[in-house]
Design a protein around this motif. Structure first.
Motif, PDB file in Angstrom:
ATOM      1  N   GLU A  80       0.827  -1.195   0.000  1.00  0.00           N
ATOM      2  CA  GLU A  80       0.000   0.000   0.000  1.00  0.00           C
ATOM      3  C   GLU A  80       0.869   1.255   0.000  1.00  0.00           C
ATOM      4  O   GLU A  80       2.033   1.235   0.433  1.00  0.00           O
ATOM      5  CB  GLU A  80      -0.913   0.010   1.232  1.00  0.00           C
ATOM      6  CG  GLU A  80      -1.943  -1.109   1.241  1.00  0.00           C
ATOM      7  CD  GLU A  80      -2.983  -0.905   0.162  1.00  0.00           C
ATOM      8  OE1 GLU A  80      -3.427   0.241  -0.056  1.00  0.00           O
ATOM      9  OE2 GLU A  80      -3.344  -1.896  -0.488  1.00  0.00           O
ATOM     10  N   PRO A  81       0.328   2.407  -0.446  1.00  0.00           N
ATOM     11  CA  PRO A  81       1.123   3.654  -0.457  1.00  0.00           C
ATOM     12  C   PRO A  81       1.568   4.111   0.922  1.00  0.00           C
ATOM     13  O   PRO A  81       2.586   4.802   1.044  1.00  0.00           O
ATOM     14  CB  PRO A  81       0.157   4.669  -1.091  1.00  0.00           C
ATOM     15  CG  PRO A  81      -0.811   3.857  -1.871  1.00  0.00           C
ATOM     16  CD  PRO A  81      -0.973   2.568  -1.120  1.00  0.00           C
ATOM     17  N   ASP A  82       0.807   3.762   2.007  1.00  0.00           N
ATOM     18  CA  ASP A  82       1.177   4.214   3.346  1.00  0.00           C
ATOM     19  C   ASP A  82       2.190   3.305   4.024  1.00  0.00           C
ATOM     20  O   ASP A  82       2.504   3.480   5.198  1.00  0.00           O
ATOM     21  CB  ASP A  82      -0.072   4.333   4.231  1.00  0.00           C
ATOM     22  CG  ASP A  82      -0.818   3.001   4.359  1.00  0.00           C
ATOM     23  OD1 ASP A  82      -0.335   1.979   3.828  1.00  0.00           O
ATOM     24  OD2 ASP A  82      -1.891   2.996   4.997  1.00  0.00           O
ATOM     25  N   GLY A  83       2.705   2.300   3.319  1.00  0.00           N
ATOM     26  CA  GLY A  83       3.718   1.428   3.882  1.00  0.00           C
ATOM     27  C   GLY A  83       3.198   0.089   4.371  1.00  0.00           C
ATOM     28  O   GLY A  83       3.997  -0.770   4.752  1.00  0.00           O
ATOM     29  N   GLN A  84       1.895  -0.128   4.381  1.00  0.00           N
ATOM     30  CA  GLN A  84       1.350  -1.405   4.801  1.00  0.00           C
ATOM     31  C   GLN A  84       1.624  -2.474   3.739  1.00  0.00           C
ATOM     32  O   GLN A  84       1.585  -2.208   2.543  1.00  0.00           O
ATOM     33  CB  GLN A  84      -0.155  -1.293   5.047  1.00  0.00           C
ATOM     34  CG  GLN A  84      -0.513  -0.317   6.153  1.00  0.00           C
ATOM     35  CD  GLN A  84      -1.992  -0.333   6.446  1.00  0.00           C
ATOM     36  OE1 GLN A  84      -2.542  -1.333   6.890  1.00  0.00           O
ATOM     37  NE2 GLN A  84      -2.644   0.790   6.196  1.00  0.00           N
ATOM     38  N   VAL A  85       1.878  -3.680   4.221  1.00  0.00           N
ATOM     39  CA  VAL A  85       2.132  -4.816   3.347  1.00  0.00           C
ATOM     40  C   VAL A  85       1.154  -5.917   3.728  1.00  0.00           C
ATOM     41  O   VAL A  85       1.103  -6.340   4.892  1.00  0.00           O
ATOM     42  CB  VAL A  85       3.574  -5.328   3.470  1.00  0.00           C
ATOM     43  CG1 VAL A  85       3.802  -6.493   2.514  1.00  0.00           C
ATOM     44  CG2 VAL A  85       4.561  -4.206   3.184  1.00  0.00           C
ATOM     45  N   LEU A  86       0.364  -6.385   2.766  1.00  0.00           N
ATOM     46  CA  LEU A  86      -0.632  -7.418   2.994  1.00  0.00           C
ATOM     47  C   LEU A  86      -0.232  -8.679   2.240  1.00  0.00           C
ATOM     48  O   LEU A  86       0.225  -8.614   1.088  1.00  0.00           O
ATOM     49  CB  LEU A  86      -2.015  -6.952   2.526  1.00  0.00           C
ATOM     50  CG  LEU A  86      -2.549  -5.658   3.166  1.00  0.00           C
ATOM     51  CD1 LEU A  86      -3.904  -5.302   2.558  1.00  0.00           C
ATOM     52  CD2 LEU A  86      -2.644  -5.799   4.671  1.00  0.00           C
ATOM     53  N   PHE A  87      -0.389  -9.825   2.901  1.00  0.00           N
ATOM     54  CA  PHE A  87      -0.106 -11.123   2.306  1.00  0.00           C
ATOM     55  C   PHE A  87      -1.419 -11.911   2.260  1.00  0.00           C
ATOM     56  O   PHE A  87      -2.239 -11.822   3.169  1.00  0.00           O
ATOM     57  CB  PHE A  87       0.928 -11.891   3.126  1.00  0.00           C
ATOM     58  CG  PHE A  87       2.215 -11.146   3.324  1.00  0.00           C
ATOM     59  CD1 PHE A  87       3.270 -11.298   2.445  1.00  0.00           C
ATOM     60  CD2 PHE A  87       2.374 -10.278   4.408  1.00  0.00           C
ATOM     61  CE1 PHE A  87       4.461 -10.625   2.629  1.00  0.00           C
ATOM     62  CE2 PHE A  87       3.562  -9.599   4.604  1.00  0.00           C
ATOM     63  CZ  PHE A  87       4.606  -9.764   3.706  1.00  0.00           C
TER      64      PHE A  87
END
Length: 699
Positions: free
Chosen positions: A62-69
């Motif tokens: 995500e643009p805010d730095g979140q990473v989803l798996f």
């Protein structure tokens, strides 16, 4: 971010079906649209519907730095909407979230099912072990627009064991430092409130101001409301805390009625040289502050000031001061109002001879309803010139000229114990000149470092002032202590209302051993001799006779992990101690031990008028990487009773904080001489990082 831009991707293998408009990519696929990036083993994109599907080791950045798996992801509406299966995520604030499935709407809302959240890192030895704490909920919503996480049917688990359940819970997602909403509640138990709870609400009004409202609900008192307001300007800031409440009859304090308090401050930069500010502190009474835990204070100062700075050379300050006494036993009529207080100084810098001149002025007007009201003008000029001769001796010439003028009313009613009576005025001048000589003798001790022996003698002269200053108001020279720190001062009084006169000789011998490892052993002993006795000094001050008491200092620090500093004043005739102050610190690894001893005789102008003879012991240590514990105590061996005991223990890691503090202050009832704990505090604090702090306090 360009949400209408095309989807761009790279992969090891790409297929395109012109009939269906489906693009299929396989092998190290990376697709992006704007600032959102998708990685997967396989990726399909339907150009007609705009629906993208990814499977196999899916990562969504995500643009805010979140990473989803996820195991499988279906995205539409320019990657803003989608369904995720087997979700795991790393949030921007360091939190970790997992869910069986999730649905994203409009790119800002994540609805998660069977969700688990924690800020703890997985155990390095057993990654499958439950974290130290985690939040588990039936459903949760991650609102990226409000920057908040909301849970339904949530439980708090410690080490995998449920300890707390709530039907609803919310906390910031960590991407913003300020957000309106309820803060963590605070629980406690005191003898004044009974069981109580604080329920603070934080309102982020805008980018420059906020307000926190804190109602206090208790079993023994009616609700109390506290508030804290903060605001920043381009040129300064203001902060105000206050409360309103009511004390019921029959409390342990013995008082009842309406109560309030205001503690506020402001600081403002006017230009590059000037600043101004204020401190306004008022309250209905000490017992109100004590009952609702707003701090126990005997008096409250209020000030308003303006001051200017011009580099290191000049400084000026104007201020107004008022004091509020909070204890009914105090005579409020003798509490002073200082209207105004003016101080200014100027430093010339080094002149052609190598000396420097300092000029200052300190003027005030003090008004009391009863007792002495004083107006004073005082100016001081100070000059110092150092020289080093061919033998290595350091010669320093010092001169100090004080000029003062007073007017006063009701001198015989002053609370500062001077005598005289009535109203009057006076003007004085006092000139002090000194020649200071010291000879640092240094010799090398080879591999043991170097040794220093330094004799020092100072000759000071000026007119004899006798005891006439005792007939003048004393507003700034009540607190006096003769020690090695002011042995060579031109005037040993800290203020201007008392002046030292006459001719005297000060002498001291200092020795030191400097070790190659940076260690030091140092000692100093000295005393003063005058031609004529100065009646301005009290008999017990150590300077009441022509020859002074002995003063000394010892510092032992032979290694970096051990240090002892001691100061003492001994009677010139009997050698009996008048002041002893010793502190020592021993550090072994992560453990530090401290010990102290203090002995002082009472000062004639200050309270309490009792000898202090106390010892203190303390220890603090770190146990492993996360634990720290400590304890400290003071004991009065003169009256054989404790003074203070405190202990603390804390655990802190990357996601969790547990802290406990216990403090007990002892006091003695002067009417019954009965010892009792005047203030006992038990504080427990639990912090779940990225979620909030929870506390319990008992008094």
């Amino acid at each position: 971010m360009d949400r209408s831009g095309p989807v761009t991707f790279t992969a090891d293998e790409v297929e395109y079906d012109q009939n269906t408009g489906v693009v299929t990519a396989r092998g190290r696929v990376e697709a992006w649209q704007g600032e959102r990036i998708l990685r997967a083993d396989e990726f399909t994109y339907n150009r007609n519907t705009g629906v993208a599907t990814a499977s196999g080791n899916v990562q969504l950045l995500e643009p805010d730095g979140q990473v989803l798996f996820a195991e499988r992801v279906e995205l539409s509406n320019e990657f803003r909407d989608g369904v995720l299966e087997g979700l795991r995520g790393l949030l921007a604030a360091g939190g970790r979230v997992a869910a069986t499935g999730a649905r994203r709407t409009s790119g800002t809302y994540f609805d998660l099912a069977r969700v688990v959240y924690s800020a703890c890192e997985p155990c390095a030895r057993d990654p499958l072990a439950p974290p130290l704490w985690q939040l588990r909920a039936r459903v949760a919503t991650l609102d990226q627009q409000a920057r908040q996480v909301r849970y339904r049917d949530a439980s708090l688990l410690l080490g995998g064991v449920p300890v707390l359940y709530t039907p609803y819970f919310a906390h910031p997602d960590g991407t913003t430092p300020r957000q309106s909403g309820l803060l963590s509640p605070y629980f406690g138990l005191t003898r004044f409130l009974g069981a109580f709870v604080e329920l603070p609400y934080y309102w982020a009004i805008d980018e420059s101001q906020d307000l926190t409202l804190t109602p206090i609900l208790s079993t023994r008192q009616v609700p109390n409301l506290g508030a804290e307001y903060r605001r920043r300007f381009n040129f300064g800031e203001i902060e105000a805390r206050g409360s309103v409440g009511y004390l019921r009859e029959g409390t342990a304090l013995g008082e009842s009625g309406f109560g309030w308090h205001v503690f506020s401050r402001g600081r403002f930069s006017i230009d590059e040289n000037w600043r101004a500010g204020f401190d306004l502190n008022r309250a209905s009474g000490e017992n109100y502050l004590r009952a609702f835990r707003y701090g126990v204070r005997r008096y409250l100062p209020s000030t308003a000031f303006a001051e200017g700075f011009w580099g290191p050379e000049a400084h000026v300050r104007f201020d107004l001061r008022a004091y509020q006494s909070l204890r009914p036993t105090d005579d409020s009529g003798v509490i002073p109002y200082v209207l105004p207080n003016v101080y200014a100084d100027w430093w010339s810098g080094r002149d052609a001879l190598g000396g420097y001149l300092t000029l200052d002025t300190w003027n005030f007007a003090i008004t009391r309803e009863r007792g002495t009201s004083t107006r004073r003008l005082a100016t001081r000029a100070y000059y110092e010139l150092p020289r080093i001769d061919s033998f290595g001796s350091v010669w320093t010439f010092r001169a100090q000229l004080d000029a003062m003028g007073w007017t006063w009313d009701d001198l015989n009613l002053a609370p500062n114990h001077v005598v005289g009576g009535g109203s009057g005025s006076d003007a004085r001048a006092n000139l002090r000149a000194a020649l200071d000589w010291r000879l640092p003798l240094v010799r090398s001790a080879g591999e043991w470092g170097s040794q220093l022996v330094e004799p020092r003698v100072q000759f000071v002269t000026g007119p004899n002032v006798g005891g006439s200053y005792r007939l003048l108001p004393n507003e700034d020279s009540l607190d006096f202590e003769f020690s090695d720190a002011n042995l060579f001062a031109l005037s040993r009084f800290y203020g201007r209302d008392r002046q030292e006169g006459g001719t005297r000789v000060d002498a001291a011998l200092r020795g030191a051993w400097h070790f190659p490892n940076g260690g030091l052993v140092e000692g100093l002993v000295g005393r003063s001799f005058r031609l004529v006795r100065d009646a301005n000094f009290d008999p017990g001050s150590g300077l009441g006779d022509r020859s002074s008491d002995w003063v000394g200092r010892v510092r032992l620090s032979p290694v970096p992990w051990f240090e002892v500093i001691g100061r003492a004043r001994l009677d010139k005739d009997t050698g009996q101690r008048s002041m002893t102050d010793i502190t020592g610190v021993l550090t072994i690894g992560h453990t530090s031990f401290s010990a102290g001893y203090l002995y002082t005789v009472p000062s004639p102008g200050l309270q309490p008028r009792r000898t202090r003879d106390e010892i203190s012991l303390g220890v603090s240590t770190r146990l492993g990487e996360h634990w720290r514990v400590g304890a400290f105590g003071r004991y009065d061996i003169d009256i054989n009773r404790p003074v203070l005991f405190a202990a603390s223990a804390a655990y802190e890691d990357e996601c969790f904080l547990l802290e406990a503090r216990f403090v007990r202050n002892y006091a003695e009832d002067p009417a019954t001489a009965r010892l009792y704990p005047s203030n006992t505090l038990l504080l427990l604090r639990v912090g779940l990082k990225t979620v909030g702090d929870f506390g319990f306090r008992a008094i």
